[in-house]
Design an enzyme around this catalytic site. Structure first.
Site: not given
Ligand code: LLP
Length: 428
Positions: A346-347
């Site tokens: 999640c980046e």
């Protein structure tokens, strides 16, 4: 040259199709080629064959004991920077008298372990470290063989996060202070001065910074010898860059690098230590990953793969370029297409490459992220509770899992709930 080539449209590691390894171990996984390691070691060693040089492989680049062991069997020593790497090198069969212990923050325990093993040399990077080493060696009744790492204040022209030879960097002792530090070292009873060390950075693709650093080293040797110090050994560090594919700068050949060494310090009568890491192992590995989803974005298409920045951090950390190729070659009928290749973390930084030409790929296909033998598996983390992927070594038509997949249960087994939470759960 490496041994990852297409045969009949399938990418192989030596004689083994990567698809076969994927079936056996699942994805993602790292695959290393023993023949490539061997070739790269030989090319490097041959370039220095007329010099009294010991090649101490920088274990930090890839610490798998199968990789270290392959190089050790060819004659490599090791450059280690922690007690853990020392243990890896010894476990892999590197003789202690071919091990250099480097690093800017050695602990007392690590110094004791290095002395107990009988390493060839300890590279000291500060005065307080020198004083501690003198005490630890004195307590053990031995003399520590020491080179002081000098910071030559030379710009290696590489990424800011991996340049080490500038005066603003934390590494080494400023070259202008060498005179004093060597005088202090000579006065310490449990320190034996054996040489001088430098290392100016990594992924260096020009020879000029090496030349500048080694010329400075040459002047320093003259000065230290005039001061009466027996400088018998020069540790020239690592740092030689490699090509990362279509986008990468061309890298100098080992023999051209060796010519610089010969011309700058070859006539000083010193034994030499070289600490190559990346140039030996970088192109000997790939990270194989499977496409989970193809996704149409507003401005581009994404290939979402099952490997992520926790498995291979270099693109996220250094904006590093790694070539990405399909394991099954596109056929002529496929339309040209470009995708961003991204992982599930999640980046936004979890991106292996943008606008990569990958004709004809789809869900379920395998991709190989190339040049993933150095600073790849070793820099992995368990971020997003993604545990560590397996490493496989290929040798001809054989392959072996040289590190098993570490699964989340392995991590959970090391965690526990503190007593007060456990009590609350018991209703207490
Ligand atoms: N010797 C010393 C003292 C070092 O600090 C290093 C690397 C080497 C030798 C080996 O350098 P090489 O030949 O591999 O360039 N994680 C970064 C690279 C960090 C290099 C650290 N020191 C990356 O992924 O690019």
């Amino acid at each position: 040259m490496d041994h990852f080539q297409y045969r009949d449209g399938r990418l192989h590691a030596e004689d083994v199709p990567l698809e076969r390894i994927a079936e056996a171990v699942g994805t993602p996984f790292y695959a290393y080629s023993a023949a490539t390691l061997t070739r790269h070691y030989r090319v490097f060693a041959d370039a220095f064959s007329d010099l009294p040089a010991t090649i101490c492989y920088a274990v930090k680049a890839n610490g798998n004991i199968a990789v270290i062991g392959t190089l050790a069997r060819l004659g490599a020593g090791a450059d280690v920077v922690s007690g853990g790497e020392l243990k890896r090198a010894l476990t892999a069969g590197v003789p202690a008298n071919r091990i250099v212990f480097s690093g800017v923050g050695k602990t007392a325990d690590e110094m004791a372990a290095a002395l107990a093993a009988g390493v060839m040399q300890i590279n000291v990077e500060s005065e307080p470290e020198l004083a501690l080493l003198n005490r630890i060696a004195g307590e053990r009744g031995v003399r520590a063989p020491v080179a002081v790492r000098i910071n030559p204040d030379v710009d290696a022209g590489t990424h800011a996060k991996i340049t080490t030879g500038l005066s603003e960097n934390k590494f080494g002792v400023e070259w202008t202070r060498a005179h004093q530090v060597y005088a202090d070292a000579a006065a310490m009873p449990a320190i034996e001065i054996v040489g001088v060390a430098v290392h100016i950075g990594s992924q260096i693709t020009e020879l000029t910074p090496f030349r500048d650093a080694y010329l400075r080293l040459r002047d320093l040797v003259a000065m230290l010898r005039a001061d009466g110090h027996p400088i018998a050994r020069l540790d020239l560090g690592g740092g030689l860059g490699i090509p990362y594919g279509d986008d990468g700068a061309p890298a100098p050949a080992p023999e051209d690098y060796a010519a610089v060494v010969r011309a700058t310090v070859g006539d000083l009568g010193c034994d030499l230590i070289l600490e190559p890491g990346r140039v030996l192992v970088g192109n000997a590995g790939v990270l194989v990953t499977r496409v989970l989803y193809m996704k149409e974005g507003a401005t581009r298409g994404f290939a979402i793969v099952d490997a992520a920045m926790n498995d291979l951090l270099r693109p996220a950390l250094y904006e590093a370029y790694h070539a990405i190729v399909p394991v099954r070659e596109a056929d002529g009928a496929d339309e040209p297409a470009e995708f961003d290749v991204v992982g599930p973390v999640c980046e936004t930084g979890d991106t292996f490459g943008t606008f990569r030409p990958l004709r004809g790929i789809g869900t379920g296909d395998l991709l190989a992220i190339r040049t993933a033998g150095a600073y790849a598996a070793v820099m992995a983390s368990a971020y997003n509770a993604r545990a560590l992927v397996p490493e496989v070594m290929v040798n001809g038509d054989a392959f072996a899992v040289v590190r098993e997949r570490i699964v989340v249960d392995d991590l959970l087994a090391r965690e526990s709930v503190p007593p007060w939470l456990a009590a609350a759960e018991d209703g207490g």
